[in-house]
Design a protein around this motif. Structure first.
Motif, mmCIF file in Angstrom:
data_model
loop_
_atom_site.group_PDB
_atom_site.id
_atom_site.type_symbol
_atom_site.label_atom_id
_atom_site.label_comp_id
_atom_site.label_asym_id
_atom_site.label_seq_id
_atom_site.Cartn_x
_atom_site.Cartn_y
_atom_site.Cartn_z
ATOM 1 N N UNK A 24 44.916 13.388 94.605
ATOM 2 C CA UNK A 24 44.300 13.970 93.423
ATOM 3 C C UNK A 24 42.792 14.014 93.611
ATOM 4 N N UNK A 25 42.290 15.178 93.977
ATOM 5 C CA UNK A 25 40.856 15.345 94.161
ATOM 6 C C UNK A 25 40.197 15.630 92.817
ATOM 7 N N UNK A 26 39.073 15.024 92.611
ATOM 8 C CA UNK A 26 38.305 15.281 91.399
ATOM 9 C C UNK A 26 37.485 16.536 91.650
ATOM 10 N N UNK A 27 37.639 17.577 90.810
ATOM 11 C CA UNK A 27 36.891 18.818 91.050
ATOM 12 C C UNK A 27 35.390 18.603 90.880
ATOM 13 N N UNK A 28 34.632 19.214 91.768
ATOM 14 C CA UNK A 28 33.177 19.089 91.703
ATOM 15 C C UNK A 28 32.517 20.428 91.384
ATOM 16 N N UNK A 29 33.304 21.492 91.318
ATOM 17 C CA UNK A 29 32.757 22.811 90.994
ATOM 18 C C UNK A 29 33.567 23.434 89.874
ATOM 19 N N UNK A 30 32.987 24.475 89.292
ATOM 20 C CA UNK A 30 33.670 25.268 88.282
ATOM 21 C C UNK A 30 33.755 26.700 88.765
ATOM 22 N N UNK A 31 34.418 27.545 87.979
ATOM 23 C CA UNK A 31 34.644 28.930 88.383
ATOM 24 C C UNK A 31 34.129 29.868 87.301
ATOM 25 N N UNK A 32 33.443 30.905 87.750
ATOM 26 C CA UNK A 32 33.052 32.017 86.890
ATOM 27 C C UNK A 32 33.968 33.179 87.251
ATOM 28 N N UNK A 33 34.719 33.678 86.279
ATOM 29 C CA UNK A 33 35.644 34.774 86.507
ATOM 30 C C UNK A 33 35.134 35.997 85.729
ATOM 31 N N UNK A 34 34.882 37.095 86.435
ATOM 32 C CA UNK A 34 34.372 38.313 85.807
ATOM 33 C C UNK A 34 35.360 39.438 86.049
ATOM 34 N N UNK A 35 35.720 40.124 84.960
ATOM 35 C CA UNK A 35 36.625 41.268 85.078
ATOM 36 C C UNK A 35 36.082 42.431 84.259
ATOM 37 N N UNK A 36 36.554 43.620 84.580
ATOM 38 C CA UNK A 36 36.127 44.847 83.907
ATOM 39 C C UNK A 36 37.310 45.445 83.153
ATOM 40 N N UNK A 37 37.094 45.771 81.868
ATOM 41 C CA UNK A 37 38.149 46.434 81.102
ATOM 42 C C UNK A 37 38.010 47.944 81.189
ATOM 43 N N UNK A 38 36.795 48.419 81.327
ATOM 44 C CA UNK A 38 36.551 49.842 81.543
ATOM 45 C C UNK A 38 35.264 49.980 82.342
ATOM 46 N N UNK A 39 35.173 51.064 83.096
ATOM 47 C CA UNK A 39 34.012 51.254 83.963
ATOM 48 C C UNK A 39 33.881 52.732 84.299
ATOM 49 N N UNK A 40 32.722 53.080 84.826
ATOM 50 C CA UNK A 40 32.477 54.442 85.272
ATOM 51 C C UNK A 40 32.697 54.515 86.777
ATOM 52 N N UNK A 41 33.074 55.674 87.253
ATOM 53 C CA UNK A 41 33.393 55.814 88.685
ATOM 54 C C UNK A 41 32.189 55.500 89.578
ATOM 55 N N UNK A 42 30.982 55.710 89.083
ATOM 56 C CA UNK A 42 29.788 55.431 89.894
ATOM 57 C C UNK A 42 29.586 53.932 90.125
ATOM 58 N N UNK A 43 30.307 53.093 89.403
ATOM 59 C CA UNK A 43 30.154 51.645 89.535
ATOM 60 C C UNK A 43 30.950 51.079 90.705
ATOM 61 N N UNK A 44 31.821 51.861 91.308
ATOM 62 C CA UNK A 44 32.785 51.351 92.288
ATOM 63 C C UNK A 44 32.178 50.477 93.378
ATOM 64 N N UNK A 45 31.102 50.915 93.974
ATOM 65 C CA UNK A 45 30.525 50.155 95.084
ATOM 66 C C UNK A 45 29.081 49.748 94.820
ATOM 67 N N UNK A 46 28.661 49.834 93.576
ATOM 68 C CA UNK A 46 27.268 49.547 93.269
ATOM 69 C C UNK A 46 27.114 48.608 92.078
ATOM 70 N N UNK A 47 28.043 47.701 91.912
ATOM 71 C CA UNK A 47 27.973 46.749 90.815
ATOM 72 C C UNK A 47 27.617 45.381 91.379
#
Length: 115
Positions: A24-47
């Motif tokens: 049982x390892x004690x966690x030393x980090x946390x997680x940031x989870x980012x998701x997109x519900x809607x987006x523009x096509x120009x964002x595909x490779x430039x976000x």
């Protein structure tokens, strides 16, 4: 018989030592989870996501290229952070403050209508 008296305590001590070891390892980090519900096509490779600490708001701690198609999982040390998310001709999450805690996940959802 004397050998048995010597081996038995040694065996018993080694069992206690190995039993004390835990997977049982004690966690030393946390997680940031980012998701997109809607987006523009120009964002595909430039976000891009820029992460700053509150203690050093003028120094980029981490720059991450985000995928608009899937969840973006970023592991961070516990602390307070400021986020800037840039897409072509716009900023999303400008000055968004978050707190990361060890062993926990902070989730942020972004949409194209967000200011």
């Amino acid at each position: 018989m004397k050998k048995l008296l010597f081996i038995y305590p040694l065996l018993l001590a080694s069992i206690f030592i190995f039993a004390a070891c835990s997977d049982d390892d004690i966690p030393t980090t946390g997680v940031l989870n980012i998701s997109f519900t809607s987006y523009e096509s120009s964002w595909e490779h430039q976000t891009n996501l820029y992460i700053y600490t509150i203690e050093q708001p003028n120094t980029v701690l981490k720059k991450v290229e985000l995928s608009v198609y899937s969840d973006n999982r970023i592991e961070l040390n516990p602390g307070n952070y400021i986020l800037f998310c840039s897409v072509p001709n716009r900023y999303l999450l400008s000055n968004k403050a978050i707190q990361i805690q060890a062993g926990k996940t902070e989730t942020i959802t972004i949409s194209k209508n967000q200011q």
